[in-house]
Design an enzyme around this catalytic site. Structure first.
Site, PDB file in Angstrom:
ATOM      1  N   LYS A 195       0.847  -1.183   0.000  1.00 43.10           N
ATOM      2  CA  LYS A 195       0.000   0.000   0.000  1.00 43.10           C
ATOM      3  C   LYS A 195       0.884   1.234   0.000  1.00 43.10           C
ATOM      4  O   LYS A 195       1.682   1.436   0.915  1.00 43.10           O
ATOM      5  CB  LYS A 195      -0.897  -0.025   1.241  1.00 43.10           C
ATOM      6  CG  LYS A 195      -1.761   1.202   1.370  1.00 43.10           C
ATOM      7  CD  LYS A 195      -2.788   1.057   2.471  1.00 43.10           C
ATOM      8  CE  LYS A 195      -3.566   2.334   2.656  1.00 43.10           C
ATOM      9  NZ  LYS A 195      -4.551   2.232   3.728  1.00 43.10           N
ATOM     10  N   LYS A 248      -2.204  -1.513  -3.917  1.00 46.88           N
ATOM     11  CA  LYS A 248      -3.089  -0.350  -3.845  1.00 46.88           C
ATOM     12  C   LYS A 248      -2.277   0.919  -3.929  1.00 46.88           C
ATOM     13  O   LYS A 248      -1.299   1.013  -3.185  1.00 46.88           O
ATOM     14  CB  LYS A 248      -3.817  -0.426  -2.508  1.00 46.88           C
ATOM     15  CG  LYS A 248      -4.668   0.754  -2.197  1.00 46.88           C
ATOM     16  CD  LYS A 248      -5.359   0.550  -0.885  1.00 46.88           C
ATOM     17  CE  LYS A 248      -6.083   1.846  -0.561  1.00 46.88           C
ATOM     18  NZ  LYS A 248      -6.143   2.116   0.811  1.00 46.88           N
TER      19      LYS A 248
HETATM   20  C1  PBG Z   1      -7.540   3.157   5.527  1.00 45.26           C
HETATM   21  C2  PBG Z   1      -7.745   3.081   4.060  1.00 45.26           C
HETATM   22  C3  PBG Z   1      -7.565   4.080   3.075  1.00 45.26           C
HETATM   23  C4  PBG Z   1      -8.048   3.540   1.884  1.00 45.26           C
HETATM   24  C5  PBG Z   1      -8.454   2.249   2.153  1.00 45.26           C
HETATM   25  N1  PBG Z   1      -8.246   1.971   3.488  1.00 45.26           N
HETATM   26  C6  PBG Z   1      -7.093   5.470   3.176  1.00 45.26           C
HETATM   27  C7  PBG Z   1      -5.743   5.805   3.609  1.00 45.26           C
HETATM   28  O1  PBG Z   1      -4.865   4.960   3.772  1.00 45.26           O
HETATM   29  O2  PBG Z   1      -5.549   7.005   3.839  1.00 45.26           O
HETATM   30  C8  PBG Z   1      -8.123   4.263   0.569  1.00 45.26           C
HETATM   31  C9  PBG Z   1      -9.132   3.749  -0.402  1.00 45.26           C
HETATM   32  C10 PBG Z   1      -9.482   4.686  -1.501  1.00 45.26           C
HETATM   33  O3  PBG Z   1      -8.841   5.737  -1.728  1.00 45.26           O
HETATM   34  O4  PBG Z   1     -10.453   4.369  -2.201  1.00 45.26           O
HETATM   35  N2  PBG Z   1      -6.236   3.151   5.968  1.00 45.26           N
END
Ligand code: PBG
Length: 325
Positions: A195, A248
């Site tokens: 991520k 992601k």
């Molecule tokens: C929570 C999380 C996030 C997303 C999914 N789980 C946001 C972040 O890390 O700030 C983002 C998903 C999206 O942008 O659609 N940590």
């Protein structure tokens, strides 16, 4: 003439279909939903930067999930927006927390749909970070316990899979151990293993009200410049017991997805995130691109690069579009 005549297999739609290598299917797509505690149960509040997506009250969520199931989708991902936030994100692991209630309601109303829960603290902490804070820093090891408790509370509510997205080191192991110890040895973990600290999450943070109140997430989410680090993260999560790995965002990281596909023989997911959705919606609204074609092409590319499932806010529309072909 003896050169390659690729056009022979492109002459008609029938022949193109015959040689097509990648096909999107409804069961490949997972729809994310936002459920809000401080709302009337039937409320649907539009999310400005994500046209077509809503912050949902509990019963509005159930209705959307039922509709998704009827359309042929078989999995959803849940994010909760709690009424109260505090330093330790206690509503993330409260027995009657909003996600816990939502899971239970969905499993009563649409028992066969697969409910995946996002396991993180950022929507629940007053500071908006994904872990506990001490002296202005996000603390890794003390956070693990809270994440494990969160995953366990989702399991107890009836979740079919948990998906940790916090990016603390060791969290898959912590979650696996606590699930195993409490009788949830059968419950799979989909790890947001890879991520990135991405600007593409902007609209999500509006939807989930989870923007950090100070600093950024770069001390725990990955540097977009790195790909080898992705392999180390993936390796660690597999060893700790992850059943599925996620990359992601999706489109800007298809190279990373492909490298993982090459190296790991476990199913991969990719998250086509809020900002990726917003770009297509915005340009589509302006008439600058064909929203539907661009969305389907994007999702097909993600699958071609190696994802066996895709989290996308286009899930419902994509299934409707697929059925029209
Ligand atoms: C929570 C999380 C996030 C997303 C999914 N789980 C946001 C972040 O890390 O700030 C983002 C998903 C999206 O942008 O659609 N940590």
């Amino acid at each position: 003439m003896s050169f390659f005549r690729g056009r022979r297999l492109r002459r008609t739609e029938v022949i193109r279909r015959m040689v097509r290598e990648t096909e999107l299917r409804p069961q490949d797509l997972i729809h994310p939903f936002f459920v809000v505690e401080d709302a009337n149960v039937q409320d649907r509040t539009p999310i400005a930067s994500m046209p077509g997506q809503f912050q949902l009250g509990l019963e509005a969520l159930v209705a959307e999930v039922r509709q998704a199931w009827t359309l042929g989708l078989q999995a959803v991902m849940l994010f909760g927006v709690p009424r109260h936030k505090d330093e330790y994100g206690t509503q993330a692991y409260a027995r009657e927390g909003i996600v816990q209630q939502a899971v239970t309601r969905i499993k009563e109303a649409v028992p066969d749909i697969m409910v995946i829960t996002d396991v993180c603290l950022c929507e629940y902490t007053s500071h908006g970070h994904c872990g506990m804070i001490s002296e202005g820093r996000v603390e890794n090891d003390p956070t693990l316990q809270l994440l494990a408790q969160t995953a366990l509370s989702h399991a107890r509510a009836g979740a079919d899979m948990v998906a940790p997205s916090d990016m603390m080191d060791g969290r898959v192991q912590a979650i696996r151990r606590s699930l195993d110890a409490e009788g949830f040895g059968h419950l799979p973990i989909m790890s947001y293993a890879v991520k990135y600290a991405s600007a593409f999450y902007g609209p999500f943070r509006e939807a989930a009200q989870s923007a950090p109140s100070f600093g950024d997430r770069k001390s725990y989410q990955m540097d977009p410049a790195n790909a080898l680090e992705a392999l180390r993260e993936a390796e660690a999560d597999v060893q700790e017991g992850a059943d599925m790995l996620m990359v992601k965002p999706a489109l800007p990281y298809l190279d990373v997805l492909y490298r993982l596909k090459d190296r790991f023989n476990c199913p991969l997911a990719a998250y086509h995130v809020s900002g990726e959705y917003a770009l297509i919606k915005a340009a589509g609204e302006k008439g600058w691109i064909d929203e539907r074609q661009v969305a389907l092409e994007s999702l097909t590319s993600i699958k071609r690069a190696g994802a066996s499932c895709i989290l996308t806010y286009f899930a419902r529309e994509a299934v409707e579009w697929m059925q029209e072909y």
